[in-house]
Design an enzyme around this catalytic site. Sequence first.
Site, PDB file in Angstrom:
ATOM      1  N   GLY A 107       0.780  -1.248   0.109  1.00  0.00           N
ATOM      2  CA  GLY A 107       0.037  -0.031  -0.066  1.00  0.00           C
ATOM      3  C   GLY A 107       0.762   1.236   0.187  1.00  0.00           C
ATOM      4  O   GLY A 107       1.982   1.282   0.270  1.00  0.00           O
ATOM      5  N   GLY A 109       2.383   3.629   1.586  1.00  0.00           N
ATOM      6  CA  GLY A 109       3.008   3.806   3.109  1.00  0.00           C
ATOM      7  C   GLY A 109       3.603   5.087   3.094  1.00  0.00           C
ATOM      8  O   GLY A 109       3.557   5.714   4.331  1.00  0.00           O
ATOM      9  N   ARG A 110       3.944   5.807   2.008  1.00  0.00           N
ATOM     10  CA  ARG A 110       4.171   7.257   2.148  1.00  0.00           C
ATOM     11  C   ARG A 110       4.017   8.111   1.060  1.00  0.00           C
ATOM     12  O   ARG A 110       4.724   9.113   0.555  1.00  0.00           O
ATOM     13  CB  ARG A 110       5.971   7.471   2.511  1.00  0.00           C
ATOM     14  CG  ARG A 110       6.401   6.693   1.196  1.00  0.00           C
ATOM     15  CD  ARG A 110       8.097   7.420   1.216  1.00  0.00           C
ATOM     16  NE  ARG A 110       8.792   6.564   0.887  1.00  0.00           N
ATOM     17  CZ  ARG A 110      10.164   6.621   0.512  1.00  0.00           C
ATOM     18  NH1 ARG A 110      10.445   7.664   1.197  1.00  0.00           N
ATOM     19  NH2 ARG A 110      10.902   5.877  -0.160  1.00  0.00           N
ATOM     20  N   LYS A 130       4.497  12.405  -2.158  1.00  0.00           N
ATOM     21  CA  LYS A 130       5.477  11.401  -1.692  1.00  0.00           C
ATOM     22  C   LYS A 130       6.236  11.967  -0.491  1.00  0.00           C
ATOM     23  O   LYS A 130       7.099  12.784  -0.629  1.00  0.00           O
ATOM     24  CB  LYS A 130       6.393  10.945  -2.535  1.00  0.00           C
ATOM     25  CG  LYS A 130       7.058   9.608  -2.283  1.00  0.00           C
ATOM     26  CD  LYS A 130       7.761   8.953  -3.616  1.00  0.00           C
ATOM     27  CE  LYS A 130       8.612   7.747  -3.144  1.00  0.00           C
ATOM     28  NZ  LYS A 130       8.976   7.119  -4.357  1.00  0.00           N
ATOM     29  N   ARG A 207      -1.534   0.046  -9.682  1.00  0.00           N
ATOM     30  CA  ARG A 207      -0.429  -0.700  -9.875  1.00  0.00           C
ATOM     31  C   ARG A 207      -0.891  -2.079 -10.263  1.00  0.00           C
ATOM     32  O   ARG A 207      -1.904  -2.300  -9.661  1.00  0.00           O
ATOM     33  CB  ARG A 207       0.717  -0.760  -8.890  1.00  0.00           C
ATOM     34  CG  ARG A 207       0.984   0.488  -8.231  1.00  0.00           C
ATOM     35  CD  ARG A 207       1.245   0.813  -6.888  1.00  0.00           C
ATOM     36  NE  ARG A 207       1.475   2.533  -6.760  1.00  0.00           N
ATOM     37  CZ  ARG A 207       2.839   2.886  -6.342  1.00  0.00           C
ATOM     38  NH1 ARG A 207       3.727   2.104  -6.472  1.00  0.00           N
ATOM     39  NH2 ARG A 207       2.736   4.061  -6.525  1.00  0.00           N
ATOM     40  N   ASP A 277       4.332  -4.137  -7.130  1.00  0.00           N
ATOM     41  CA  ASP A 277       3.936  -3.156  -6.581  1.00  0.00           C
ATOM     42  C   ASP A 277       4.394  -1.843  -7.292  1.00  0.00           C
ATOM     43  O   ASP A 277       3.984  -0.521  -7.023  1.00  0.00           O
ATOM     44  CB  ASP A 277       4.057  -2.862  -5.211  1.00  0.00           C
ATOM     45  CG  ASP A 277       5.488  -2.838  -4.630  1.00  0.00           C
ATOM     46  OD1 ASP A 277       6.019  -4.157  -5.065  1.00  0.00           O
ATOM     47  OD2 ASP A 277       5.854  -2.300  -3.967  1.00  0.00           O
ATOM     48  N   ASN A 278       5.395  -2.074  -8.078  1.00  0.00           N
ATOM     49  CA  ASN A 278       6.153  -0.505  -8.675  1.00  0.00           C
ATOM     50  C   ASN A 278       5.982  -0.809 -10.026  1.00  0.00           C
ATOM     51  O   ASN A 278       6.579  -0.227 -10.957  1.00  0.00           O
ATOM     52  CB  ASN A 278       7.693  -0.679  -8.242  1.00  0.00           C
ATOM     53  CG  ASN A 278       7.900  -0.526  -7.030  1.00  0.00           C
ATOM     54  OD1 ASN A 278       7.217   0.409  -6.260  1.00  0.00           O
ATOM     55  ND2 ASN A 278       9.164  -0.846  -6.356  1.00  0.00           N
ATOM     56  N   ASP A 287       7.801   5.162  -9.505  1.00  0.00           N
ATOM     57  CA  ASP A 287       8.314   4.794  -8.211  1.00  0.00           C
ATOM     58  C   ASP A 287      10.179   4.894  -8.624  1.00  0.00           C
ATOM     59  O   ASP A 287      10.759   3.886  -8.758  1.00  0.00           O
ATOM     60  CB  ASP A 287       8.191   3.504  -7.679  1.00  0.00           C
ATOM     61  CG  ASP A 287       6.950   3.741  -6.862  1.00  0.00           C
ATOM     62  OD1 ASP A 287       6.150   4.842  -6.652  1.00  0.00           O
ATOM     63  OD2 ASP A 287       6.658   2.839  -5.759  1.00  0.00           O
TER      64      ASP A 287
END
Length: 533
Positions: A107, A109-110, A130, A207, A277-278, A287
Amino acid sequence: MSTPGALDSLVFDNRFTAELPADPSTDPGTRQVHNAAYSRVVPKQTTAPRLIAHSPEVAELLGLSPEAVASPEFAAVMSGNAVLDGMDPYAMAYGGHQFGNWAGQLGDGRAMALGEVVTPSGQRQTLQLKGAGPTPYSRMADGLAVLRSSVREFLCSEAMFHLGVPTTRALSLCLTGDKVLRDMFYDGRAGYEPGAVVCRVAPSFIRFGNFELFASREDHDLLRQLADHTIGTHFAHLDLNSPTVYSDWFGEVVERTAEMIIHWQRVGFVHGVMNTDNLSVHGITIDYGPYGWLEDYDPGWTPNTTDASHRRYRFGNQPAIAQWNLMQLANALFPLVGDADPLQEGLERFVQVFNTGWQQMMNNKLGLGPVVGEEDHDLVVDLLQLLPRVETDMTIFFRNMAKLSLDPQVDDNTLLAPLTDAYYQDDSLEGDVRTDTIAWLRRYQARATAGDLAGQDRVAAMNAINPKYVLRNYLAQLAIDEAENEGTFDLITELLDVLRHPYTDQPGKERFAEKRPEWARSRPGCSQLSCSS
Ligand code: AMP
Ligand code: MG
């Protein structure tokens, strides 16, 4: 009434949050989130937000005036201190395969999406901060980002865009005025670094891992809702009522991903963390972490220290990994399609689209025009086997190939002259390597002369595909050093400016097109990067 171009003139239409189920909890704590596509979040207040760089093109794309960008309110919004009317900040739920293994829920996260802007030209663009603080997906970490990684993300996003590589964009880079604790070398020597926030811009930040998370939990309702949202909003040319819509959409993700990887291989970009996830479903680069640019051509190179032993994400492996990641997406979509065959066909298209497109791209880099047959493939493969035999700067080599004489009568020294700049050691082209290089160049001369392109056309076509300026690893590091040590940001702005015209010779800017200097060979940040950011 708002002033045209002002921040409050931005038009928001937040379809992701409007169409998909929200996490009912607004507890900011770290946790597993079920039956929801996202959690609403509140960006963290910062001490002294300050805009240090921005992309004028992205501001213009969004319809923001230079005055709006210069206003204190802009720095406040783009660092998370103020939320505009119409914004609906959220963090997305997604999972992913990291380094080949299923990692469960990850998820945002930042990262926090602020909302989706409908631009003056009618495009949809999501704004995302971000480094603006923790979310339910922050796991063990703080949700923050440091200056060095933010400079790298900001510059590389824009450099890639101007190179013609599909990518997320970067609107702004702000210092927060807060300090962030990081153990950069993972050796127990943590220290405080300046905190920063980048505002990223993309049609969406969806993603492969968004789909994988719901599939892994067998939440097929949510899986379908996410697919329908994604297709309906971002792939609106596909008919949601068609029985083959999900596999058709998958086929399109396959094609876009293949095209993106061809671009990476063209410019020498190594992503460094191609976890699922990227990877964006739009086929855009997303990312920017421990990425790097090939300096000497070495297909085995990876910039990521975490990947140093297996080199899963090395330059030469990027096409295979993209396909592996697409296979994970296909598995996630299987419950919607119910038949493996169309997904399998989609995956096979990757090989076809990539191989054909890659060969044509290499032909274009060499100024050879349309691919004529196996000989072109052999010519390219032989070159790529030749290049790593001595340290050869990829960018300079291809750029200077346009200066090569095609006259079969020229002597060997004259023939080689335009390429000498590309070699890292002055005396490296000796013996067998020299003989083999000359033999290859003679074959090349014959093939290039027989091609459709001649003279100035050939030079112009080659210069339009072989960049002169890329974001060399050490250049980004010099800009970071200056920002961290002097507190000045001129080099960031100057680099951004040069990288806006990567295919154009820029008198006075030659130093940005030079080979990596010797001091940068093994300096952290210049050759190898950790994931610490
Ligand atoms: P990456 O591989 O860097 O894209 O990140 C993998 C996961 O770690 C994602 O879910 C990120 O949101 C999360 N992550 C990375 N850095 C941080 C951080 N400083 N705080 C919270 N989450 C983070
Ligand atoms: Mg990531």
